[in-house]
Motif scaffolding. Structure first.
Motif, PDB file in Angstrom:
ATOM      1  N   THR A 208      48.668  58.667  37.176  1.00 13.77           N
ATOM      2  CA  THR A 208      49.206  59.689  36.532  1.00 13.77           C
ATOM      3  C   THR A 208      49.090  60.903  37.384  1.00 13.77           C
ATOM      4  O   THR A 208      48.055  61.209  37.607  1.00 13.77           O
ATOM      5  CB  THR A 208      49.020  60.204  35.135  1.00 13.77           C
ATOM      6  N   LYS A 210      49.493  64.983  38.304  1.00 12.34           N
ATOM      7  CA  LYS A 210      49.543  66.081  37.352  1.00 12.34           C
ATOM      8  C   LYS A 210      49.570  67.468  38.113  1.00 12.34           C
ATOM      9  O   LYS A 210      48.977  67.560  39.327  1.00 12.34           O
ATOM     10  CB  LYS A 210      48.300  66.169  36.358  1.00 12.34           C
ATOM     11  N   ASP A 211      50.274  68.177  37.534  1.00 12.45           N
ATOM     12  CA  ASP A 211      50.195  69.690  38.226  1.00 12.45           C
ATOM     13  C   ASP A 211      49.604  70.468  37.156  1.00 12.45           C
ATOM     14  O   ASP A 211      50.003  70.847  36.330  1.00 12.45           O
ATOM     15  CB  ASP A 211      51.770  70.122  38.429  1.00 12.45           C
ATOM     16  N   THR A 214      49.889  69.777  33.366  1.00 13.23           N
ATOM     17  CA  THR A 214      51.526  69.110  33.158  1.00 13.23           C
ATOM     18  C   THR A 214      51.357  67.868  33.850  1.00 13.23           C
ATOM     19  O   THR A 214      51.262  67.668  35.142  1.00 13.23           O
ATOM     20  CB  THR A 214      52.415  69.976  33.590  1.00 13.23           C
ATOM     21  N   THR A 215      51.760  66.859  33.171  1.00 17.94           N
ATOM     22  CA  THR A 215      52.158  65.501  34.001  1.00 17.94           C
ATOM     23  C   THR A 215      53.402  65.447  34.579  1.00 17.94           C
ATOM     24  O   THR A 215      54.371  65.726  34.296  1.00 17.94           O
ATOM     25  CB  THR A 215      52.062  64.556  32.905  1.00 17.94           C
ATOM     26  N   LEU A 216      53.238  65.139  35.997  1.00 16.59           N
ATOM     27  CA  LEU A 216      54.599  65.007  36.949  1.00 16.59           C
ATOM     28  C   LEU A 216      55.258  63.552  36.769  1.00 16.59           C
ATOM     29  O   LEU A 216      56.169  63.462  36.545  1.00 16.59           O
ATOM     30  CB  LEU A 216      54.209  65.228  38.181  1.00 16.59           C
ATOM     31  N   SER A 217      54.276  62.657  36.829  1.00 19.91           N
ATOM     32  CA  SER A 217      55.002  61.457  36.661  1.00 19.91           C
ATOM     33  C   SER A 217      53.707  60.408  36.641  1.00 19.91           C
ATOM     34  O   SER A 217      52.712  60.650  37.214  1.00 19.91           O
ATOM     35  CB  SER A 217      55.924  61.125  37.865  1.00 19.91           C
ATOM     36  N   THR A 218      53.955  59.067  36.011  1.00 22.10           N
ATOM     37  CA  THR A 218      53.075  58.112  36.178  1.00 22.10           C
ATOM     38  C   THR A 218      53.833  56.942  36.906  1.00 22.10           C
ATOM     39  O   THR A 218      55.053  56.528  36.941  1.00 22.10           O
ATOM     40  CB  THR A 218      52.867  57.552  34.852  1.00 22.10           C
ATOM     41  N   SER A 246      44.507  55.236  35.837  1.00 23.23           N
ATOM     42  CA  SER A 246      44.321  54.668  34.530  1.00 23.23           C
ATOM     43  C   SER A 246      43.036  53.799  34.274  1.00 23.23           C
ATOM     44  O   SER A 246      42.731  53.616  33.127  1.00 23.23           O
ATOM     45  CB  SER A 246      45.487  53.945  34.078  1.00 23.23           C
ATOM     46  N   THR A 255      39.405  60.277  38.671  1.00 27.21           N
ATOM     47  CA  THR A 255      40.421  61.188  38.996  1.00 27.21           C
ATOM     48  C   THR A 255      40.016  61.758  40.423  1.00 27.21           C
ATOM     49  O   THR A 255      38.736  62.014  40.751  1.00 27.21           O
ATOM     50  CB  THR A 255      40.161  62.257  37.984  1.00 27.21           C
TER      51      THR A 255
END
Length: 362
Positions: A208, A210-211, A214-218, A246, A255
């Motif tokens: 996943t 993230k910015d 905020t989740t950008l895409s998975t 994940s 991460t």
């Protein structure tokens, strides 16, 4: 073997010990007429043992009654150890089975390594009665490992105590790259996450992106453990990009370190055109400025139209056509240098058109 005279006296000479027709040993009688012989090489079977007295100058030869001697298989004991316990998924673990005789000698044959009822491997014992087996294929969980000695012609089979072997999830690491960095507004940015196992093997699962929060895409990892996101909608400013793996049934989550993406306002170009060139004094001329962003999008803001250094007027940029227009009837006879200056905004840089020579005739 004890040899006695039928009358009196102590016989002398030798006694030959036999296993059926096979001579085992010949031993001299001691002063009591006794000969003793020890052996540890009798095979597993029923043996017919006799003692044959050779006789002497004073005593005749004689043979004992047959002694039925039973040799049973020796019992064995097998022990089991692991090089690591607990271990990690995909980490190599070596199991060692050691088989020993209950008396003397070194057992031969094979040891079968099992995980519950599942056979992992069958290994021949070495000259020391030891068999080893290495594996990286144990899944995450608790495994009941045993070693079963097959037995041989001389040694009975045996099974080790159960070794409870724990396999934990392996650690993972996630690395992140962002390119280009810095970038411009609306420029396509490629974000790449590479996930690696702490031991061996290629991770599966998803990442996943993230910015900040905020989740950008998975994105699902490919066969190389890599996930790629191409994104072209970052606003101007600094963005804190991270990739969160994940995890799966075998690997822990991880991460990536944060990467700061710097997004600058996108460059623009501005072009100015005239509705009539040449024109005539007193007639209306419409100047149109077209603003083109380097990476697309809809620039907003205003365009200032100039005649040399003199401002003619200002118009807003149309978000659909990316144009701004200004009409005038005030140009005097002669040649005028017309420019259009786009003011820019937070996402787009300012730009000035090349000068347009506008000719005004009488």
């Amino acid at each position: 073997a004890t040899v006695k005279s039928a009358t009196m006296g102590t016989p002398t000479g030798t006694v030959t010990f036999k296993d059926g027709a096979t001579t085992l040993s010949t031993v001299t009688l001691n002063s009591s007429g006794v000969a003793a012989f020890s052996i540890s090489t009798l095979g597993v079977a029923t043996h017919s043992i006799t003692a044959v007295y050779s006789g002497s100058a004073d005593f005749n030869a004689s043979t004992s009654a047959a002694l039925s001697h039973i040799v049973s298989k020796d019992s064995s004991k097998i022990s089991l150890t692991a090089s690591l316990n607990p271990s990690l998924f995909n980490q190599s673990v070596t199991f060692t089975a050691t088989v020993k005789s209950a008396t003397t000698g070194t057992p031969t044959g094979t040891a079968v390594f099992k995980d519950g009822a599942t056979t992992l491997s069958t290994v021949t014992l070495n000259a020391s009665g030891v068999a080893t087996f290495s594996t990286t294929s144990l899944i995450v969980g608790t495994h009941s490992i045993t070693a079963v000695y097959s037995g041989s012609t001389d040694f009975a089979a045996s099974t080790s105590a159960v070794l409870s072997h724990i396999v934990n999830k392996d650690a993972s690491t996630t690395a992140l790259t962002v390119s280009p960095n810095p970038s411009e507004f609306n420029q396509s940015v490629t974000i790449t996450a590479t996930v690696k196992s702490g031991t061996t093997g290629v991770p599966t699962g998803s990442v996943t992106f993230k910015d900040g929060a905020t989740t950008l895409s998975t994105v699902t990892l490919n066969s190389s453990g890599i996930a790629v996101l191409a994104k072209a909608s970052f606003t101007a400013g600094n963005h804190t990009i991270t990739a969160v793996y994940s995890g799966n049934t075998d690997l822990l989550t991880s991460t990536s370190p944060a990467v700061t993406l710097s997004v600058k306002a996108a460059a623009t170009t501005t072009k100015v055109t005239s509705s009539a060139n040449p024109s005539k004094v007193g007639k209306s001329v419409t100047f149109t400025a077209t603003v083109t962003p380097a990476f697309g999008g809809s620039p907003s803001g205003t365009v200032t139209f100039k005649n040399g250094t003199v401002t003619l007027g200002t118009a807003s940029v149309n978000s659909t056509t990316h144009t701004a227009t200004f009409a005038t009837t005030t140009l005097t006879q002669g040649t005028h240098s017309i420019t259009a200056v786009y003011g820019g905004n937070t996402d787009f840089t300012a730009s000035t058109s090349s000068a347009l020579s506008q000719v005004v005739n009488p």
